[in-house]
Write a protein that holds these residues in place. Structure first.
Motif, short mmCIF file in Angstrom:
data_model
loop_
_atom_site.label_atom_id
_atom_site.label_comp_id
_atom_site.label_asym_id
_atom_site.label_seq_id
_atom_site.Cartn_x
_atom_site.Cartn_y
_atom_site.Cartn_z
N SER A 203 -9.40 -5.90 -16.89
CA SER A 203 -10.63 -5.43 -16.27
C SER A 203 -11.63 -5.16 -17.38
O SER A 203 -11.26 -5.15 -18.56
CB SER A 203 -10.35 -4.14 -15.49
OG SER A 203 -10.08 -3.09 -16.39
N ASP B 95 -8.07 4.71 -4.15
CA ASP B 95 -7.49 4.33 -2.86
C ASP B 95 -5.99 4.56 -2.80
O ASP B 95 -5.45 4.77 -1.74
CB ASP B 95 -7.78 2.86 -2.54
CG ASP B 95 -9.25 2.61 -2.21
OD1 ASP B 95 -9.99 3.60 -2.03
OD2 ASP B 95 -9.63 1.43 -2.17
N TYR B 96 -5.31 4.48 -3.94
CA TYR B 96 -3.87 4.69 -3.93
C TYR B 96 -3.58 6.17 -3.67
O TYR B 96 -4.01 7.04 -4.41
CB TYR B 96 -3.23 4.27 -5.26
CG TYR B 96 -1.81 4.73 -5.38
CD1 TYR B 96 -0.81 4.14 -4.61
CD2 TYR B 96 -1.45 5.78 -6.20
CE1 TYR B 96 0.50 4.57 -4.69
CE2 TYR B 96 -0.14 6.22 -6.28
CZ TYR B 96 0.84 5.62 -5.53
OH TYR B 96 2.13 6.06 -5.60
N LYS B 97 -2.87 6.41 -2.62
CA LYS B 97 -2.44 7.77 -2.27
C LYS B 97 -0.96 7.69 -1.93
O LYS B 97 -0.60 7.10 -0.92
CB LYS B 97 -3.21 8.32 -1.08
CG LYS B 97 -4.71 8.35 -1.26
CD LYS B 97 -5.14 9.65 -1.88
CE LYS B 97 -6.64 9.82 -1.78
NZ LYS B 97 -7.36 9.62 -2.96
N PRO C 299 0.82 -1.22 0.00
CA PRO C 299 0.00 0.00 0.00
C PRO C 299 0.85 1.26 0.00
O PRO C 299 1.87 1.34 0.68
CB PRO C 299 -0.80 -0.10 1.30
CG PRO C 299 -0.70 -1.53 1.71
CD PRO C 299 0.56 -2.07 1.13
N GLN D 267 -6.65 -3.97 -12.09
CA GLN D 267 -7.01 -2.56 -12.14
C GLN D 267 -6.38 -1.81 -13.31
O GLN D 267 -6.98 -0.88 -13.83
CB GLN D 267 -6.60 -1.87 -10.84
CG GLN D 267 -7.38 -2.35 -9.65
CD GLN D 267 -7.10 -1.52 -8.41
OE1 GLN D 267 -6.34 -0.56 -8.42
NE2 GLN D 267 -7.75 -1.87 -7.32
N PRO E 191 -14.20 1.31 -10.91
CA PRO E 191 -14.51 1.32 -9.48
C PRO E 191 -13.79 2.48 -8.76
O PRO E 191 -12.66 2.83 -9.08
CB PRO E 191 -13.98 -0.03 -8.98
CG PRO E 191 -12.97 -0.45 -9.99
CD PRO E 191 -13.39 0.15 -11.30
N LYS E 192 -14.46 3.03 -7.78
CA LYS E 192 -13.89 4.14 -7.01
C LYS E 192 -12.68 3.69 -6.19
O LYS E 192 -11.90 4.51 -5.75
CB LYS E 192 -14.96 4.76 -6.11
CG LYS E 192 -15.99 5.51 -6.90
CD LYS E 192 -16.99 6.22 -6.02
CE LYS E 192 -17.99 6.94 -6.93
NZ LYS E 192 -18.95 7.71 -6.19
N SER E 193 -12.52 2.40 -6.04
CA SER E 193 -11.36 1.89 -5.30
C SER E 193 -10.04 2.25 -5.98
O SER E 193 -8.98 2.22 -5.35
CB SER E 193 -11.45 0.36 -5.13
OG SER E 193 -11.44 -0.28 -6.39
N LEU E 194 -10.09 2.63 -7.27
CA LEU E 194 -8.88 3.08 -7.94
C LEU E 194 -8.32 4.35 -7.30
O LEU E 194 -7.14 4.65 -7.42
CB LEU E 194 -9.15 3.34 -9.42
CG LEU E 194 -9.36 2.12 -10.30
CD1 LEU E 194 -9.75 2.54 -11.71
CD2 LEU E 194 -8.12 1.26 -10.35
N ILE F 144 -13.38 6.82 -13.87
CA ILE F 144 -14.50 6.48 -12.99
C ILE F 144 -15.79 7.06 -13.57
O ILE F 144 -16.81 6.38 -13.66
CB ILE F 144 -14.25 6.96 -11.55
CG1 ILE F 144 -13.15 6.10 -10.90
CG2 ILE F 144 -15.53 6.93 -10.72
CD1 ILE F 144 -12.65 6.63 -9.57
#
Length: 167
Positions: free
Chosen positions: A113, A163-165, A60, A69, A158-161, A152
């Motif tokens: 995907s 998540d990477y910060k 992460p 993804q 998906p909005k989970s893309l 998106i």
């Protein structure tokens, strides 16, 4: 010249002949089950896998997750341009054709995907053109965020893309 007793030499030969490590046939079962990689997968492992993980699963906040993804990025021209402009992609020590093969492996296999379902594969010509273009002055993390927000919205990624910060 040093002489070896014949008995000692025979014992050594018998040991080598009886030793399972010395006989190639003993490895045949293991070799048949061994994982093999094609050229693109090997280049991915050598040039990308150290950071993105051998399976596209990175720690992460270190680099973006690729597994399942990365394919979303090619559903829209802005996402594809983001991929085209990644510094470690454009500067990879691979030929244009080999880099196109690695990108296709990442996008269409490792990161497959619904977003990649109708996208065109990367070509050596496209890779050559992207390498010739000047890099963007927009910071990489902002280019990624803009591209992800767009895919998106436009592609239903998906909005989970998001998540990477990067830290």
């Amino acid at each position: 010249m040093k002489r070896f007793p014949i008995a000692g030499m025979l014992a050594g030969l018998l040991c080598v002949a009886a030793c399972p490590v010395a006989r190639a046939a003993d490895n045949s079962v293991v070799e048949q089950r061994a994982v093999t990689f094609n050229h693109a997968q090997t280049n991915y492992m050598l040039h990308c896998g150290g950071c993105h993980g051998t399976l596209g699963l990175s720690p992460p906040h270190s680099v973006p997750l690729l597994r399942g993804q990365a394919g979303w990025l090619v559903c829209d021209p802005q996402g594809r341009a983001y991929v085209d402009g990644l510094p470690n992609v454009t500067r990879a020590s691979l030929s244009d054709a080999d880099l196109a093969d690695v990108l296709n492996f990442v996008i269409f296999t490792l990161g497959a995907s619904p977003g990649s379902a109708h996208a065109a594969p990367f070509t050596a010509r496209e890779v050559s053109a992207m390498r010739a273009a000047p890099e963007s002055t927009v910071p990489l993390h902002l280019r990624r965020q803009q591209a992800v927000e767009r895919i998106i919205k436009v592609c239903g990624a998906p909005k989970s893309l998001l998540d990477y910060k990067p830290m």
